[in-house]
Design a protein around this motif. Structure first.
Motif, short mmCIF file in Angstrom:
data_model
loop_
_atom_site.label_atom_id
_atom_site.label_comp_id
_atom_site.label_asym_id
_atom_site.label_seq_id
_atom_site.Cartn_x
_atom_site.Cartn_y
_atom_site.Cartn_z
N GLY A 361 0.83 -1.19 0.00
CA GLY A 361 0.00 0.00 0.00
C GLY A 361 0.87 1.24 0.00
O GLY A 361 1.95 1.26 0.60
N SER A 362 0.40 2.27 -0.68
CA SER A 362 1.11 3.53 -0.76
C SER A 362 0.07 4.63 -0.87
O SER A 362 -0.74 4.64 -1.79
CB SER A 362 2.04 3.55 -1.98
OG SER A 362 2.69 4.80 -2.11
N SER A 363 0.07 5.54 0.09
CA SER A 363 -1.00 6.54 0.11
C SER A 363 -0.48 7.87 0.65
O SER A 363 0.12 7.91 1.73
CB SER A 363 -2.15 6.06 0.99
OG SER A 363 -3.13 7.08 1.14
N PRO A 364 -0.72 8.97 -0.08
CA PRO A 364 -0.38 10.28 0.47
C PRO A 364 -1.35 10.62 1.60
O PRO A 364 -2.52 10.24 1.57
CB PRO A 364 -0.55 11.23 -0.72
CG PRO A 364 -1.56 10.55 -1.59
CD PRO A 364 -1.33 9.07 -1.42
N THR A 365 -0.87 11.33 2.57
CA THR A 365 -1.72 11.69 3.71
C THR A 365 -2.66 12.83 3.35
O THR A 365 -2.35 13.68 2.51
CB THR A 365 -0.87 12.10 4.91
OG1 THR A 365 -0.02 13.19 4.54
CG2 THR A 365 -0.01 10.93 5.38
#
Length: 439
Positions: A361-365
């Motif tokens: 998973g990779s997600s900008p805050t």
């Protein structure tokens, strides 16, 4: 995996378009895709006219008031994210109709996977919907090929349970928010990067109409019987009506059906069609569970920006010797302290083993920071992002015999600011291995 119109937010299976006929009924507005509209389409003209009018006002119907509502009252990183934003969209729609006289106005939705580029009528400098405070080059950005757009861990519209899809209370994003929502805010940039300013960009409304469409799809596929009673009994608040007056608290249970709120979509999101039988012995059609075991592991943060969570040795050993009868389900979450240092970060969750790694998973805050004297008890806890994995990690584990771990770090998307590191609070994982037989 490339995220495009065939994949949508549903995961990695083949998909079929879930078309719902735009059967116009009296009082039901039909939201249409932005990619099929032009600068002269009725809804586009009405929205542009409303933005001009609202920017000239300084009362409850002003453009600044809508931005303030989102800044002070919106719900993020918890299970009220979807109903709160649905109500803000509904009330904005009604205000646009009132101010412009276009009674049938329906907010366009921008599906960045089907229509990969911003519509000219919102990115062109001559448009009343243009916002100069956006990321450089966003007018020509291919959103479906940009960072964060390709992920096998986004919302599954035909199989996710309630908490996985909608989020948790008091804190914890659902998959649709954490992976299908956040990255558009960061890619568009400018005002869209932070909750305190994002609603001031007209693109905010088109983006959230599409997020709402994702919820409408999941609801029709799966959600009707899954909503917990204590969740539907909650309320959301902060909105203004067509007179610019506060609406008071509105029940979450009243937000579930779009037609009851006066609108529908010309078509729903694509959803997965699993038409290919699982591979197995000749004549087998599927796997039947015959037993299994679960492990839950958790680690507390020590104030740094990185953390690792070691998987149980017994579980790793079983996965390394797995054949096609073993089913793997990893469900976890990582939490960071809710503070300014967490803004403009990308949370990178990976499985590591024997010097190799795989993204989980990779997600900008998209961090809603609490203000002194403001509400939002749910915005005072940690910022929680979910993650998950399945049998796709077997290739990573098969290559060695050392320990395996899930790791996380918060990449700084604005390193030039030389900010202090974001602080990880905790990480947890429930790993379930299910033994099956082919039948």
């Amino acid at each position: 995996m490339r995220m495009n119109r065939r994949v949508a937010l549903a995961g990695g299976a083949a998909v079929a378009l879930a078309a719902v006929g735009a059967r116009a009924q009296p009082g039901v507005r039909i939201r249409k895709g932005a990619g099929g509209l032009t600068a002269t389409s009725d809804d586009v003209v009405a929205l542009g006219e409303a933005v001009r009018i609202m920017k000239r006002r300084n009362d409850g119907l002003s453009w600044a008031r809508q931005s303030q509502i989102h800044h002070r009252d919106s719900q993020h990183n918890n299970g009220l994210f979807l109903p709160w934003h649905r109500q803000q969209l509904v009330h904005m729609e009604r205000i646009v109709a009132k101010l412009t006289g276009h009674d049938g106005f329906a907010m366009p939705y921008w599906d960045w996977q089907e229509h990969r580029f911003l519509p000219d009528w919102i990115s062109g400098r001559e448009s009343p919907l243009y916002e100069r405070n956006r990321a450089r080059g966003v007018e020509t950005l291919d959103f479906a090929a940009a960072r964060w757009a390709e992920s096998p861990y986004t919302a599954k519209l035909a199989s996710d349970d309630f908490a996985t899809f909608c989020g948790k209370l008091p804190e914890g994003a659902g998959m649709v928010e954490g992976y299908g929502h956040n990255h558009i805010h960061q890619l568009v940039g400018g005002l869209m990067r932070h909750p305190r300013t994002s609603a001031a960009d007209p693109l905010f409304w088109l983006h959230h109409a599409n997020v709402d469409r994702v919820w409408a799809t999941w609801h029709r596929n799966r959600g009707r019987d899954l909503y917990p009673a204590d969740w539907t009994a909650r309320t959301v608040t902060g909105f203004v009506d067509v007179a610019g007056q506060p609406t008071g608290e509105l029940p979450v249970g009243g937000t579930l059906e779009t037609r009851a709120l006066g609108y529908d979509y010309d078509r729903l999101y694509p959803f997965p069609v699993f038409s290919v039988l699982e591979q197995g012995p000749p004549g087998a059609t599927g796997r039947v569970p015959v037993g299994g075991r679960s492990w839950t592991v958790r680690a507390e943060g020590a104030g740094g920006g990185r953390m690792g969570l070691t998987l149980p040795d017994e579980a790793v050993a079983r996965m390394r010797e797995a054949d096609d009868t073993l089913m793997i389900s990893g469900e976890g979450a990582v939490a960071y302290e809710r503070e300014a240092a967490l803004e403009d970060r990308s949370l990178e969750i990976r499985m590591t083993a024997d010097g190799r790694e795989r993204s989980l998973g990779s997600s900008p805050t998209f961090v809603h920071l609490p203000e002194p004297g403001a509400g939002h008890a749910g915005h005072r806890g940690p910022y929680v992002l979910p993650f998950r994995f399945g049998e796709e990690v077997l290739n990573l584990l098969a290559s060695g015999d050392g320990p395996a771990a899930v790791t996380v770090f918060a990449e700084d998307l604005a390193p030039e600011l030389a900010r202090p590191a974001a602080r990880v609070a905790w990480m947890e994982l429930t790993l379930t291995l299910t033994e099956t037989r082919w039948a």
